[in-house]
Design a protein around this motif. Structure first.
Motif, PDB file in Angstrom:
ATOM      1  N   SER A  20       0.816  -1.212   0.000  1.00  0.00           N
ATOM      2  CA  SER A  20       0.000   0.000   0.000  1.00  0.00           C
ATOM      3  C   SER A  20       0.851   1.264   0.000  1.00  0.00           C
ATOM      4  O   SER A  20       0.540   2.242  -0.694  1.00  0.00           O
ATOM      5  CB  SER A  20      -0.929   0.001   1.221  1.00  0.00           C
ATOM      6  N   ASN A  22       3.978   1.497  -0.999  1.00  0.00           N
ATOM      7  CA  ASN A  22       4.969   1.498  -2.089  1.00  0.00           C
ATOM      8  C   ASN A  22       4.328   0.896  -3.341  1.00  0.00           C
ATOM      9  O   ASN A  22       4.878  -0.005  -3.975  1.00  0.00           O
ATOM     10  CB  ASN A  22       6.211   0.708  -1.675  1.00  0.00           C
ATOM     11  N   ALA A  23       3.168   1.435  -3.675  1.00  0.00           N
ATOM     12  CA  ALA A  23       2.311   0.821  -4.686  1.00  0.00           C
ATOM     13  C   ALA A  23       2.797   1.026  -6.112  1.00  0.00           C
ATOM     14  O   ALA A  23       2.331   0.348  -7.028  1.00  0.00           O
ATOM     15  CB  ALA A  23       0.885   1.354  -4.556  1.00  0.00           C
ATOM     16  N   PHE A  24       3.706   1.964  -6.333  1.00  0.00           N
ATOM     17  CA  PHE A  24       4.268   2.152  -7.668  1.00  0.00           C
ATOM     18  C   PHE A  24       5.454   1.199  -7.785  1.00  0.00           C
ATOM     19  O   PHE A  24       6.570   1.510  -7.395  1.00  0.00           O
ATOM     20  CB  PHE A  24       4.704   3.607  -7.865  1.00  0.00           C
ATOM     21  N   HIS A  38       6.939  -0.193 -14.463  1.00  0.00           N
ATOM     22  CA  HIS A  38       6.496   0.409 -13.205  1.00  0.00           C
ATOM     23  C   HIS A  38       5.024   0.748 -13.347  1.00  0.00           C
ATOM     24  O   HIS A  38       4.626   1.447 -14.296  1.00  0.00           O
ATOM     25  CB  HIS A  38       7.289   1.683 -12.908  1.00  0.00           C
ATOM     26  N   SER A  39       4.215   0.250 -12.434  1.00  0.00           N
ATOM     27  CA  SER A  39       2.780   0.508 -12.514  1.00  0.00           C
ATOM     28  C   SER A  39       2.179   0.581 -11.119  1.00  0.00           C
ATOM     29  O   SER A  39       2.789   0.153 -10.135  1.00  0.00           O
ATOM     30  CB  SER A  39       2.081  -0.574 -13.353  1.00  0.00           C
ATOM     31  N   MET A  40       0.968   1.143 -11.052  1.00  0.00           N
ATOM     32  CA  MET A  40       0.288   1.323  -9.775  1.00  0.00           C
ATOM     33  C   MET A  40      -0.501   0.070  -9.410  1.00  0.00           C
ATOM     34  O   MET A  40      -1.256  -0.445 -10.222  1.00  0.00           O
ATOM     35  CB  MET A  40      -0.672   2.516  -9.860  1.00  0.00           C
ATOM     36  N   THR A  54      -3.708  -4.077 -11.177  1.00  0.00           N
ATOM     37  CA  THR A  54      -2.920  -3.015 -11.789  1.00  0.00           C
ATOM     38  C   THR A  54      -3.398  -2.799 -13.212  1.00  0.00           C
ATOM     39  O   THR A  54      -4.253  -3.537 -13.721  1.00  0.00           O
ATOM     40  CB  THR A  54      -1.412  -3.333 -11.761  1.00  0.00           C
ATOM     41  N   LEU A 122      -8.488   3.352  -7.444  1.00  0.00           N
ATOM     42  CA  LEU A 122      -7.140   3.912  -7.512  1.00  0.00           C
ATOM     43  C   LEU A 122      -7.178   5.439  -7.441  1.00  0.00           C
ATOM     44  O   LEU A 122      -6.411   6.060  -6.691  1.00  0.00           O
ATOM     45  CB  LEU A 122      -6.469   3.457  -8.809  1.00  0.00           C
ATOM     46  N   TYR A 126      -5.734   8.194  -4.197  1.00  0.00           N
ATOM     47  CA  TYR A 126      -4.751   9.266  -4.336  1.00  0.00           C
ATOM     48  C   TYR A 126      -5.363  10.657  -4.461  1.00  0.00           C
ATOM     49  O   TYR A 126      -4.669  11.656  -4.232  1.00  0.00           O
ATOM     50  CB  TYR A 126      -3.833   8.965  -5.529  1.00  0.00           C
TER      51      TYR A 126
END
Length: 209
Positions: A20, A22-24, A38-40, A54, A122, A126
């Motif tokens: 959670s 370090n989701a990227f 690299h993805s969310m 993702t 998502l 944020y």
């Protein structure tokens, strides 16, 4: 992932925390060629079943080749910091303290409704702390579904979960306290986080003696 037994964790709450916060993170696959994006990520639980969500751009090579049942590796690096050998009361080597999670799992492609819900959750995560949050609900269904056409959503169903929490568990109390003190004197957020976690670990260790 190689994890010495002393640093291996089975704590699912720690796993969720690392993901959670370090989701990227990296989505790695070897379908046709070794690839990483690299993805969310989001953690999801459905009736006690844990899985990851993702999405990628449809123009991404992984989006072109990944199909249901393909295997991927998800790599999450949590708090981490350099540990200087000068902080010990004896000669030794420098090292790195860190927390990380690696999840190997099977791909399950999202349908349009699942992708919509994924993007809604998502965005909410944020946008919520923003001064003037822009939620999916504020964008209008037609606009969101139009933008979705460029996204490729996947769920990852885990078959292997590896959690590492390396917090100088191999050091005695005096040296652990020295490490914590030196980490705490920095302005580095990773170092301060590791110091906090080491203090918690040391407190628990003392209580169990």
């Amino acid at each position: 992932m190689f994890i010495p037994k002393i640093y291996k964790s089975e704590d699912e709450e720690l796993m969720k925390e690392i993901i959670s916060e370090n989701a990227f993170a990296l989505l790695i696959s070897d379908k046709e060629k070794l690839s990483a994006t690299h993805s969310m990520f989001l953690v999801n639980e459905n009736e006690g079943n844990f899985y990851l969500e993702t999405h990628l751009s449809k123009a991404n090579f992984q989006a072109e080749v990944l199909k249901d049942g393909d295997e991927v590796l998800c790599d999450f690096l949590g708090a981490n910091s350099y540990i200087s050998s000068s902080w010990y009361d004896h000669k030794n080597v420098s090292t790195w303290n860190y927390e990380a999670v690696q999840i190997r799992g099977k791909v399950k492609l999202m349908n349009d409704d699942e992708l919509y819900e994924h993007l809604r959750k998502l965005t909410f995560k944020y946008e919520k702390p923003q001064k003037c949050p822009m939620f999916v609900e504020n964008m209008g269904d037609e606009y969101v579904r139009k933008e979705m056409k460029g996204a490729f959503g996947i769920n990852i169903i885990p078959n292997e979960i590896h959690i590492v929490s390396k917090l100088s568990q191999n050091r005695d109390e005096k040296n652990t306290e020295n490490i914590i003190q030196n980490l705490s004197e920095t302005n580095d957020s990773g170092a301060l986080k590791i110091a906090e976690k080491m203090m918690k670990y040391l407190k628990i260790t003392k209580q169990n003696i």
